[in-house]
Design a protein around this motif. Structure first.
Motif, short mmCIF file in Angstrom:
data_model
loop_
_atom_site.label_atom_id
_atom_site.label_comp_id
_atom_site.label_asym_id
_atom_site.label_seq_id
_atom_site.Cartn_x
_atom_site.Cartn_y
_atom_site.Cartn_z
N GLY A 34 92.11 -71.22 -26.25
CA GLY A 34 93.16 -71.54 -27.21
C GLY A 34 94.22 -72.43 -26.59
N THR A 35 95.08 -72.98 -27.44
CA THR A 35 96.24 -73.74 -26.99
C THR A 35 97.48 -72.98 -27.41
OG1 THR A 35 95.05 -75.83 -27.25
CG2 THR A 35 97.44 -75.95 -27.11
N VAL A 36 98.44 -72.85 -26.50
CA VAL A 36 99.63 -72.07 -26.76
C VAL A 36 100.87 -72.96 -26.61
CG1 VAL A 36 101.04 -70.09 -26.06
CG2 VAL A 36 98.54 -69.96 -25.93
N PHE A 37 101.77 -72.91 -27.61
CA PHE A 37 103.08 -73.54 -27.53
C PHE A 37 104.12 -72.43 -27.44
CE2 PHE A 37 100.60 -76.83 -29.61
CZ PHE A 37 101.10 -78.01 -29.06
N LEU A 38 105.07 -72.57 -26.53
CA LEU A 38 106.12 -71.56 -26.37
C LEU A 38 107.49 -72.23 -26.40
CD1 LEU A 38 107.25 -68.76 -25.64
CD2 LEU A 38 106.81 -69.32 -23.23
N VAL A 39 108.32 -71.84 -27.37
CA VAL A 39 109.72 -72.26 -27.42
C VAL A 39 110.56 -71.14 -26.86
CG1 VAL A 39 111.68 -72.72 -28.93
CG2 VAL A 39 109.50 -73.85 -29.35
N SER A 40 111.34 -71.43 -25.82
CA SER A 40 112.16 -70.39 -25.21
C SER A 40 113.31 -71.02 -24.45
CB SER A 40 111.32 -69.53 -24.26
OG SER A 40 112.12 -68.54 -23.64
N HIS A 41 114.45 -70.28 -24.43
CA HIS A 41 115.58 -70.68 -23.59
C HIS A 41 115.51 -69.97 -22.23
CE1 HIS A 41 117.81 -73.08 -26.49
NE2 HIS A 41 117.53 -72.17 -27.41
N ASN A 42 114.50 -69.15 -22.05
CA ASN A 42 114.30 -68.45 -20.79
C ASN A 42 113.41 -69.31 -19.89
OD1 ASN A 42 113.54 -66.78 -18.66
ND2 ASN A 42 113.48 -64.93 -19.94
N ASN A 43 114.03 -70.06 -18.98
CA ASN A 43 113.25 -70.98 -18.15
C ASN A 43 112.27 -70.26 -17.25
OD1 ASN A 43 114.59 -73.08 -19.34
ND2 ASN A 43 115.99 -73.44 -17.63
N LYS A 44 112.57 -69.01 -16.88
CA LYS A 44 111.63 -68.26 -16.05
C LYS A 44 110.34 -67.99 -16.81
CE LYS A 44 111.17 -64.34 -12.93
NZ LYS A 44 109.77 -64.11 -13.31
N SER A 45 110.45 -67.63 -18.09
CA SER A 45 109.26 -67.41 -18.91
C SER A 45 108.46 -68.70 -19.04
CB SER A 45 109.65 -66.90 -20.30
OG SER A 45 110.16 -65.59 -20.23
N ILE A 46 109.15 -69.82 -19.19
CA ILE A 46 108.47 -71.11 -19.27
C ILE A 46 107.72 -71.39 -17.97
CG2 ILE A 46 108.82 -73.61 -19.41
CD1 ILE A 46 109.18 -72.38 -22.09
N ARG A 47 108.39 -71.16 -16.84
CA ARG A 47 107.75 -71.42 -15.55
C ARG A 47 106.56 -70.49 -15.32
NH1 ARG A 47 113.33 -72.68 -13.47
NH2 ARG A 47 113.18 -74.73 -12.46
N ASP A 48 106.70 -69.22 -15.73
CA ASP A 48 105.65 -68.24 -15.47
C ASP A 48 104.44 -68.44 -16.40
OD1 ASP A 48 107.21 -67.12 -13.55
OD2 ASP A 48 107.90 -65.43 -14.77
N THR A 49 104.65 -69.07 -17.55
CA THR A 49 103.62 -69.10 -18.58
C THR A 49 102.97 -70.46 -18.78
OG1 THR A 49 104.87 -67.38 -19.75
CG2 THR A 49 103.16 -68.50 -21.00
N CYS A 50 103.73 -71.53 -18.63
CA CYS A 50 103.29 -72.86 -19.07
C CYS A 50 102.93 -73.77 -17.90
CB CYS A 50 104.38 -73.52 -19.91
SG CYS A 50 104.88 -72.52 -21.33
N ASP A 51 101.97 -74.66 -18.12
CA ASP A 51 101.62 -75.66 -17.12
C ASP A 51 102.12 -77.05 -17.51
OD1 ASP A 51 99.70 -76.61 -19.07
OD2 ASP A 51 98.35 -75.04 -18.37
N ARG A 52 102.71 -77.16 -18.70
CA ARG A 52 103.22 -78.44 -19.19
C ARG A 52 104.43 -78.16 -20.06
NH1 ARG A 52 99.74 -82.25 -23.36
NH2 ARG A 52 101.35 -83.79 -23.83
N VAL A 53 105.40 -79.07 -20.07
CA VAL A 53 106.63 -78.84 -20.83
C VAL A 53 107.03 -80.12 -21.57
CG1 VAL A 53 109.11 -78.36 -20.69
CG2 VAL A 53 107.50 -76.99 -19.37
N LEU A 54 107.47 -79.94 -22.84
CA LEU A 54 108.08 -81.01 -23.62
C LEU A 54 109.57 -80.73 -23.70
CD1 LEU A 54 105.61 -81.05 -26.68
CD2 LEU A 54 105.37 -82.28 -24.51
N TRP A 55 110.39 -81.74 -23.39
CA TRP A 55 111.84 -81.59 -23.44
C TRP A 55 112.37 -82.41 -24.61
CZ3 TRP A 55 115.55 -83.85 -19.15
CH2 TRP A 55 116.89 -83.61 -19.52
N LEU A 56 112.95 -81.72 -25.60
CA LEU A 56 113.53 -82.36 -26.78
C LEU A 56 115.05 -82.32 -26.72
CD1 LEU A 56 111.41 -80.96 -29.78
CD2 LEU A 56 111.14 -83.15 -28.64
N GLU A 57 115.69 -83.39 -27.14
CA GLU A 57 117.12 -83.42 -27.33
C GLU A 57 117.43 -84.29 -28.54
OE1 GLU A 57 119.42 -81.68 -26.21
OE2 GLU A 57 118.54 -80.78 -24.41
N LYS A 58 118.22 -83.76 -29.46
CA LYS A 58 118.61 -84.47 -30.67
C LYS A 58 117.38 -85.01 -31.42
CE LYS A 58 123.14 -85.78 -28.86
NZ LYS A 58 124.08 -86.90 -28.53
#
Length: 297
Positions: A252-276
């Motif tokens: 499967g493919t998983v997308f995770l939106v979170s303000h917890n950067n530790k969860s992002i680091r522990d879970t994801c191998d790629r990150v999209l950074w959005l602003e405005k």
């Protein structure tokens, strides 16, 4: 006129005879991802299988202020004829020209400050918001899980588990076989028989854990999680992270939106950074999160 949005299979399109077909980010569908690639995305064994292609996506929605339900009929007709918007309607351009491709087996984090368009992007991928311009292609059925996912507050946790499983497409036999695992995973009954009580008696954390547990019981083609890991104690967050890794192993493919950067680091191998509403960066987790932290202080 705004370009009509399309939701179709993300299968390879025909390319030149001497060139492998490519998706909007320029990646060849026949080349494996490896550490030597400029974007540094970790290796995925075998040919790339796109699951989500977002191509120049714009999402625009309107906010209706006070007084929009009243007014002079003549003035309203004049606005229709002249094609002028009501002065009490505000237009928000939430997502601006976002383009990326997600592949089977990836876990992708989406980060950014409040109001940057993260949740709007997930809703557009799930088909819950129309595109004003651009297109979204998905291979399989995307499932959006948020902490506000609707369950029936007047029904017991037990009934919600059953109805939630059926709503996700499980058979009655599958729901029965996975029921106890869902309850145990959520931890609802660790301090009493709460699963037999109405959902309205649950704390917000208990309800969010049960929602996540129901959604995570099924193998999804594309699973999108909006802040779900921010709820519950550390033990539940750890179980959630482990379950996301299992979903990835099951192709499967998983997308995770979170303000917890530790969860992002522990879970994801790629990150999209959005602003405005704009995609500022797309790359390996540590590289993108470090740049975001440096920017936000």
């Amino acid at each position: 006129m705004a370009e009509e949005s399309a939701r179709t299979s993300a299968g390879p399109s025909a390319g030149a005879a001497d060139e492998a077909p490519r998706v909007p980010d320029g990646t060849s569908l026949e080349s494996p991802l490896d550490a030597a690639r400029p974007d540094g995305i970790p290796r995925i064994e075998g040919p790339l299988v796109p699951t989500v292609i977002v191509d120049g996506l714009h999402v625009v929605y309107k906010i209706y202020g006070a007084g929009t339900g009243r007014g002079n009929a003549t003035a309203a007709l004049h606005r229709l004829v002249s094609r002028k918007a009501s002065p009490n309607v505000h237009t928000v351009h939430a997502v601006k020209g976002v383009t990326f491709t997600a592949y089977r087996g990836q876990a992708i984090g989406i980060i950014g400050s409040n109001g940057s368009g993260k949740s709007t992007l997930l809703k557009a991928i799930a088909g819950l918001l129309p595109a004003d311009r651009g297109r979204v292609y998905t291979d399989g059925q995307p499932s959006l899980l948020g902490v506000n996912a609707a369950l029936m507050n007047d029904l017991t946790g037990e009934r919600n588990v059953i109805l939630g499983g059926l709503a996700m497409g499980m058979s009655q036999e599958e729901v029965r076989s996975r029921y106890q695992g869902i309850v145990d995973f959520s931890g609802i009954n660790e301090k009493g028989d709460f699963i037999s009580l109405p959902m309205r008696t649950y704390s917000s954390g208990m309800a969010a854990r049960l929602r996540f547990s129901i959604a995570a019981a099924k193998n999804h083609d594309v699973l999108m999680i909006d802040e779900a890991l921010a709820t519950g104690d550390r033990a539940f967050q750890k179980r959630s992270e482990d379950r996301i890794r299992e979903l990835r192993k099951e192709a499967g493919t998983v997308f995770l939106v979170s303000h917890n950067n530790k969860s992002i680091r522990d879970t994801c191998d790629r990150v999209l950074w959005l602003e405005k509403g704009e995609l500022l960066m797309d790359g390996p987790t540590e590289e993108v999160v470090a740049a975001y932290e440096e920017s936000s202080g």
